[in-house]
Design an enzyme around this catalytic site. Structure first.
Site, short mmCIF file in Angstrom:
data_model
loop_
_atom_site.label_atom_id
_atom_site.label_comp_id
_atom_site.label_asym_id
_atom_site.label_seq_id
_atom_site.Cartn_x
_atom_site.Cartn_y
_atom_site.Cartn_z
N LYS A 199 0.86 -1.18 0.00
CA LYS A 199 0.00 0.00 0.00
C LYS A 199 0.89 1.23 0.00
O LYS A 199 1.69 1.43 0.92
CB LYS A 199 -0.91 0.00 1.24
CG LYS A 199 -1.77 1.24 1.31
CD LYS A 199 -2.83 1.12 2.36
CE LYS A 199 -3.63 2.41 2.45
NZ LYS A 199 -4.67 2.34 3.47
N LYS A 253 -2.08 -1.51 -3.95
CA LYS A 253 -2.96 -0.36 -3.91
C LYS A 253 -2.15 0.92 -3.92
O LYS A 253 -1.18 0.99 -3.17
CB LYS A 253 -3.78 -0.45 -2.63
CG LYS A 253 -4.63 0.74 -2.31
CD LYS A 253 -5.21 0.58 -0.93
CE LYS A 253 -6.03 1.81 -0.64
NZ LYS A 253 -6.46 1.83 0.72
C1 PBG Z 1 -7.56 3.44 5.40
C2 PBG Z 1 -7.80 3.20 3.97
C3 PBG Z 1 -7.59 4.09 2.92
C4 PBG Z 1 -8.09 3.49 1.78
C5 PBG Z 1 -8.56 2.23 2.14
N1 PBG Z 1 -8.36 2.06 3.50
C6 PBG Z 1 -7.08 5.49 2.91
C7 PBG Z 1 -5.77 5.82 3.49
O1 PBG Z 1 -4.92 4.95 3.73
O2 PBG Z 1 -5.57 7.01 3.74
C8 PBG Z 1 -8.13 4.15 0.42
C9 PBG Z 1 -9.14 3.65 -0.52
C10 PBG Z 1 -9.44 4.56 -1.67
O3 PBG Z 1 -8.81 5.62 -1.86
O4 PBG Z 1 -10.35 4.22 -2.43
N2 PBG Z 1 -6.54 2.85 6.04
#
Ligand code: PBG
Length: 329
Positions: A199, A253
């Site tokens: 991520k 992601k």
């Molecule tokens: C939270 C989380 C996020 C997303 C999924 N879980 C945002 C972040 O890490 O700030 C992002 C998903 C998206 O942008 O569609 N931990």
């Protein structure tokens, strides 16, 4: 070895739709999709998310209706994200552990009404903290091990509420092992873990943070735990460690800027590999569509087939219901 022109004419198989279908190297079906849904408190409510045209936060009764729709469309799984009211957010994110918080109530209601749809529950503290960080903060530092301890409890509470897949999105070190251990000790050895393994600290999460209400409150950034977009070897190590810690599947992601990472993970590891077409990717496409600069249906399908071609087994996408309808036609 390939014949050259004129013996080989690459256009020959492209002449008919049936032939193009037959020659397609990659396919996509609604079974490949996971639909992320935002939740809000109340009854019969649907609050549009301004930066995500076509997406709204749904009250639990409407989320149940969405689950029925997903089932009818052949979408196997929903991912749920709560917009926690400001007065329930705190420094330590205690609301995450409330068995009756919004996401847990929603999971019980959905499981009751649509028992055979999969439910993925995101594990991280950002929807519950007053500072919008995914973990506990002390003097500006995100604490790792104390955060993991809370995430372990959050995972168990979510499993009790009916989560089939626990998806840690927090990027703390050691959280997959901790969560696996906590789930097993609580008798949830059948509950899966889909690790947000690679991520990235991305600009493309902006609209999501609006949707869950953590954007306005977020102080600083998430670069001490989410990954540097410059790195791919590091992503492979993250995946390797999450597999060793007991992940059943892994995720990359965002999606579109990281297709090389999807491919590398797919080639190197024998584990189901998912990709998240995140909120900013959705917003980009929708913004262009609203200006008539892109055609919606073909932009959706092309973006999704690209993920499959890169090696993804499945895709989390806000386009899931539209895509499933297009694929049914
Ligand atoms: C939270 C989380 C996020 C997303 C999924 N879980 C945002 C972040 O890490 O700030 C992002 C998903 C998206 O942008 O569609 N931990």
């Amino acid at each position: 070895m390939t014949a050259t022109f004129p013996a080989r004419r690459m256009r020959r198989p492209r002449q008919h739709a049936w032939s193009r279908d037959m020659m397609a190297e990659t396919t996509i079906t609604p079974k490949d999709l996971i639909w992320p849904i935002f939740l809000t408190e109340g009854q019969d409510r649907s609050e549009p998310v301004a930066s995500m045209p076509g997406v709204a936060r749904l009250s639990i009764d409407r989320a149940v209706a969405a689950a029925r729709e997903a089932k009818a469309l052949g979408i196997p799984c929903l991912a749920l994200f709560p917009n926690t009211p400001a007065d329930k957010r705190s420094d330590f994110g205690d609301e995450a552990l409330n068995p009756d918080n919004l996401i847990n109530q929603a999971m019980r209601a959905i499981k009751d009404a649509v028992p055979d749809i999969g439910l993925l529950a995101d594990v991280a503290l950002d929807p519950y903290t007053s500072h919008g960080q995914d973990g506990l903060v002390e003097d500006g530092t995100i604490l790792n091990d104390p955060t993991v301890g809370i995430l372990m409890q959050q995972a168990v509470v979510q499993a009790e509420a009916g989560a089939d897949i626990i998806a840690p999105s927090d990027m703390m070190d050691g959280r997959v092992a901790g969560i696996r251990d906590a789930l097993d000790k609580a008798g949830f050895e059948h509950v899966q873990i889909m690790a947000y393994s690679a991520k990235y600290a991305s600009a493309f999460y902006g609209p999501f943070r609006d949707a869950v209400g953590s954007g306005g409150v977020l102080k600083g950034d998430k670069r001490t735990y989410q990954m540097d977009p410059a790195n791919i070897r590091e992503a492979l190590t993250e995946v390797e460690m999450d597999i060793a810690e007991g992940a059943d599947s892994v995720m990359i992601k965002p999606g579109m800027p990281y297709l090389d990472v999807v491919r590398a993970v797919r080639d190197r590891f024998n584990i189901p590999t998912y990709v998240y077409q995140v909120s900013g990717e959705y917003a980009m496409i929708m913004a262009a569509v609203e200006r008539d600069w892109l055609a919606l249906d073909s932009a959706i399908l092309e973006s999704l087939i690209g993920f499959k071609r890169a090696g993804a087994d499945g895709i989390l996408t806000y386009f899931a219901p539209q895509a499933a309808k297009l694929l049914a036609d």
